[in-house]
Design a protein around this motif. Structure first.
Motif, short mmCIF file in Angstrom:
data_model
loop_
_atom_site.label_atom_id
_atom_site.label_comp_id
_atom_site.label_asym_id
_atom_site.label_seq_id
_atom_site.Cartn_x
_atom_site.Cartn_y
_atom_site.Cartn_z
N LEU A 78 0.83 -1.21 0.00
CA LEU A 78 0.00 0.00 0.00
C LEU A 78 0.86 1.25 0.00
O LEU A 78 0.55 2.24 -0.67
CB LEU A 78 -0.94 0.00 1.21
N GLU A 79 1.96 1.21 0.76
CA GLU A 79 2.89 2.34 0.81
C GLU A 79 3.49 2.60 -0.57
O GLU A 79 3.57 3.74 -1.03
CB GLU A 79 4.00 2.02 1.81
N GLN A 80 3.91 1.54 -1.24
CA GLN A 80 4.49 1.67 -2.59
C GLN A 80 3.46 2.23 -3.56
O GLN A 80 3.76 3.10 -4.38
CB GLN A 80 4.98 0.32 -3.11
N SER A 86 1.51 9.32 -5.86
CA SER A 86 1.99 10.68 -5.59
C SER A 86 2.96 11.13 -6.66
O SER A 86 2.89 12.26 -7.16
CB SER A 86 2.66 10.75 -4.22
N ALA A 87 3.88 10.25 -7.03
CA ALA A 87 4.86 10.57 -8.07
C ALA A 87 4.16 10.83 -9.39
O ALA A 87 4.50 11.74 -10.14
CB ALA A 87 5.88 9.45 -8.20
N SER A 89 1.03 11.86 -9.83
CA SER A 89 0.31 13.13 -9.71
C SER A 89 1.25 14.30 -9.86
O SER A 89 0.92 15.30 -10.50
CB SER A 89 -0.41 13.21 -8.36
N GLU A 90 2.43 14.21 -9.25
CA GLU A 90 3.42 15.28 -9.36
C GLU A 90 3.91 15.45 -10.79
O GLU A 90 4.10 16.55 -11.27
CB GLU A 90 4.60 15.02 -8.42
N SER A 91 4.10 14.32 -11.50
CA SER A 91 4.57 14.42 -12.88
C SER A 91 3.50 15.03 -13.78
O SER A 91 3.82 15.70 -14.75
CB SER A 91 4.99 13.05 -13.41
N LEU A 92 2.23 14.83 -13.47
CA LEU A 92 1.16 15.45 -14.25
C LEU A 92 1.07 16.94 -14.02
O LEU A 92 0.73 17.70 -14.90
CB LEU A 92 -0.18 14.81 -13.90
N SER A 93 1.40 17.38 -12.80
CA SER A 93 1.29 18.80 -12.48
C SER A 93 2.49 19.60 -12.98
O SER A 93 2.43 20.82 -13.00
CB SER A 93 1.12 19.00 -10.98
N ASP A 94 3.55 18.92 -13.39
CA ASP A 94 4.74 19.65 -13.90
C ASP A 94 4.53 20.16 -15.29
O ASP A 94 3.83 19.92 -16.07
CB ASP A 94 5.97 18.74 -13.89
#
Length: 94
Positions: A78-80, A86-87, A89-94
């Motif tokens: 679940l952590e992975q 999160s990674a 989502s961050e790449s989409l917002s860049d």
């Protein structure tokens, strides 16, 4: 003067928030112990008696170890998954 509600107090009082987090963790741990006890009892206990025989004792040890291993595996997975989301989502917002 700022009005505060009991719900708002929990959000602003770090000591109360920490207490609630600790109590929630205790509750989760107790639930896990209950699940493990129920599962292993059903699996390993044929007929209750005054002593555990060696087969039942070995079964309980193995059952508890597998339960802990499985729980740890699920938490890690679940952590992975959360980290990869999160990674992503961050790449989409860049």
């Amino acid at each position: 003067m700022e009005a505060s509600s009991p719900a708002g107090l929990g959000a602003t009082d770090p000591q109360l928030q920490h207490f609630i987090e600790v109590e929630t963790q205790k509750q989760r741990f107790q639930q896990l112990v209950h699940q493990m006890t129920e599962l292993c009892w059903e699996k390993c206990m044929d007929k209750p008696g005054p002593k555990l025989d060696s087969r039942a004792e070995t079964c309980f040890v193995n059952c508890v170890e597998r339960f802990i291993d499985t729980s740890q595996f699920i938490l890690n997975r679940l952590e992975q998954t959360q980290k990869s989301k999160s990674a992503f989502s961050e790449s989409l917002s860049d």
